[in-house]
Design a protein around this motif. Structure first.
Motif, mmCIF file in Angstrom:
data_model
loop_
_atom_site.group_PDB
_atom_site.id
_atom_site.type_symbol
_atom_site.label_atom_id
_atom_site.label_comp_id
_atom_site.label_asym_id
_atom_site.label_seq_id
_atom_site.Cartn_x
_atom_site.Cartn_y
_atom_site.Cartn_z
ATOM 1 N N PRO A 26 2.703 -8.272 -4.507
ATOM 2 C CA PRO A 26 3.475 -8.351 -3.334
ATOM 3 C C PRO A 26 3.507 -9.883 -2.945
ATOM 4 O O PRO A 26 4.530 -10.219 -2.345
ATOM 5 N N MET A 27 2.479 -10.577 -3.231
ATOM 6 C CA MET A 27 2.618 -12.006 -2.658
ATOM 7 C C MET A 27 3.664 -12.770 -3.615
ATOM 8 O O MET A 27 4.293 -13.428 -2.764
ATOM 9 N N LYS A 28 3.889 -12.594 -4.588
ATOM 10 C CA LYS A 28 4.952 -13.249 -5.515
ATOM 11 C C LYS A 28 6.118 -12.833 -5.058
ATOM 12 O O LYS A 28 7.198 -13.337 -4.683
ATOM 13 N N LEU A 29 6.387 -11.363 -4.617
ATOM 14 C CA LEU A 29 7.620 -10.866 -4.279
ATOM 15 C C LEU A 29 7.985 -11.451 -2.903
ATOM 16 O O LEU A 29 9.138 -11.939 -2.643
ATOM 17 N N LEU A 67 7.611 -5.866 5.207
ATOM 18 C CA LEU A 67 7.463 -5.536 3.753
ATOM 19 C C LEU A 67 5.973 -5.749 3.378
ATOM 20 O O LEU A 67 5.691 -4.838 2.471
ATOM 21 N N TYR A 68 5.178 -6.326 3.992
ATOM 22 C CA TYR A 68 3.835 -6.790 3.456
ATOM 23 C C TYR A 68 3.000 -5.124 3.911
ATOM 24 O O TYR A 68 2.398 -4.757 3.101
ATOM 25 N N HIS A 69 3.456 -4.603 5.016
ATOM 26 C CA HIS A 69 2.835 -3.222 5.255
ATOM 27 C C HIS A 69 3.363 -2.381 4.200
ATOM 28 O O HIS A 69 2.551 -1.289 3.813
ATOM 29 N N THR A 73 -0.965 -1.863 -0.295
ATOM 30 C CA THR A 73 -1.733 -0.994 -0.917
ATOM 31 C C THR A 73 -1.786 -1.327 -2.592
ATOM 32 O O THR A 73 -2.784 -0.974 -3.166
ATOM 33 N N TYR A 74 -0.954 -2.220 -2.912
ATOM 34 C CA TYR A 74 -0.879 -2.851 -4.321
ATOM 35 C C TYR A 74 -2.063 -3.966 -4.452
ATOM 36 O O TYR A 74 -2.415 -4.270 -5.429
ATOM 37 N N ILE A 79 3.404 -4.466 -8.679
ATOM 38 C CA ILE A 79 4.430 -3.370 -7.874
ATOM 39 C C ILE A 79 4.834 -2.531 -9.078
ATOM 40 O O ILE A 79 5.396 -3.049 -10.029
ATOM 41 N N ALA A 80 4.611 -1.279 -8.918
ATOM 42 C CA ALA A 80 4.900 -0.250 -9.996
ATOM 43 C C ALA A 80 6.231 0.532 -9.488
ATOM 44 O O ALA A 80 6.605 1.055 -10.488
ATOM 45 N N SER A 81 6.814 0.473 -8.456
ATOM 46 C CA SER A 81 8.039 1.137 -8.300
ATOM 47 C C SER A 81 8.779 0.574 -7.074
ATOM 48 O O SER A 81 8.438 -0.134 -6.387
ATOM 49 N N THR A 82 10.235 0.959 -7.046
ATOM 50 C CA THR A 82 11.027 0.454 -6.131
ATOM 51 C C THR A 82 10.573 1.027 -4.740
ATOM 52 O O THR A 82 9.708 2.067 -4.430
ATOM 53 N N LEU A 83 11.313 0.474 -3.660
ATOM 54 C CA LEU A 83 10.790 0.987 -2.092
ATOM 55 C C LEU A 83 11.782 1.803 -1.683
ATOM 56 O O LEU A 83 13.018 1.716 -1.962
ATOM 57 N N SER A 84 11.264 2.851 -0.925
ATOM 58 C CA SER A 84 12.368 3.895 -0.443
ATOM 59 C C SER A 84 12.069 4.058 1.121
ATOM 60 O O SER A 84 10.805 3.623 1.779
ATOM 61 N N ASN A 85 12.839 4.627 1.795
ATOM 62 C CA ASN A 85 12.630 5.036 3.432
ATOM 63 C C ASN A 85 13.240 6.052 3.490
ATOM 64 O O ASN A 85 13.989 6.663 2.847
#
Length: 169
Positions: A26-29, A67-69, A73-74, A79-85
């Motif tokens: 997450p920090m790198k992203l 995005l931090y929130h 959890t990682y 990061i193991a998967s893309t983000l969805s909403n």
């Protein structure tokens, strides 16, 4: 047209999942997104953002709080998967949406590839150090030497990515 931060984040995450970005934490992203937005603003103009979310000055560098929130959890893991909403469709039904950048947007994909080429081999900590250098957009807004969560403006991002002698995209 500005994308959502999730769409641009997913472009980086997809490359990480393909093995093109080692250890995409997450920090790198967050830092890759910061450099992508900064270079985009410098190249396209300060009124033409790549994505519509703002960065805040946090202790370890620029962060998009929402995005931090999404990713906290990682922790320090990749990061193991893309983000969805979840969104409502035209019938009022809930649907899961994974924001993305269209394949037809060659300019944005080229920028992302350039950011990966320049910064993708660095760790989140190394990228954080880059954002902390004197004269950077993050550093310019410190209050008494401390990050206070204040917004980093698009003008600051475009004009003060990091010292000119370091790297160019």
């Amino acid at each position: 047209m500005a994308y959502s931060a999730l769409a641009v984040a997913n472009a980086f995450i997809e490359q990480g999942l393909r093995g093109k970005i080692p250890n995409l934490t997450p920090m790198k992203l967050q830092k890759l997104l910061f450099f992508a937005q900064s270079w985009h603003l410098r190249n396209k103009g300060e009124s033409t953002p790549l994505f519509d979310d703002n960065f805040a000055r946090w202790k370890y560098g620029p962060v998009i709080p929402s995005l931090y929130h999404e990713l906290k959890t990682y922790g320090a893991k990749s990061i193991a998967s893309t983000l969805s909403n979840v969104e409502l469709d035209e019938d009022g039904e809930l649907m899961l949406v994974t924001p993305s950048i269209p394949a037809s947007d060659a300019d944005t994909h080229k920028l992302i590839d350039q950011i990966i080429s320049k910064y993708g081999g660095l760790s989140g900590t190394q990228l954080s150090y880059l954002t902390h250098e004197p004269g950077t957009a993050w550093e310019l807004g410190l209050v008494n030497g401390e990050a206070d969560g204040s917004a980093i403006t698009w003008e600051q991002m475009a004009q003060h990515i990091h010292p000119e002698s370091r790297m160019r995209a």
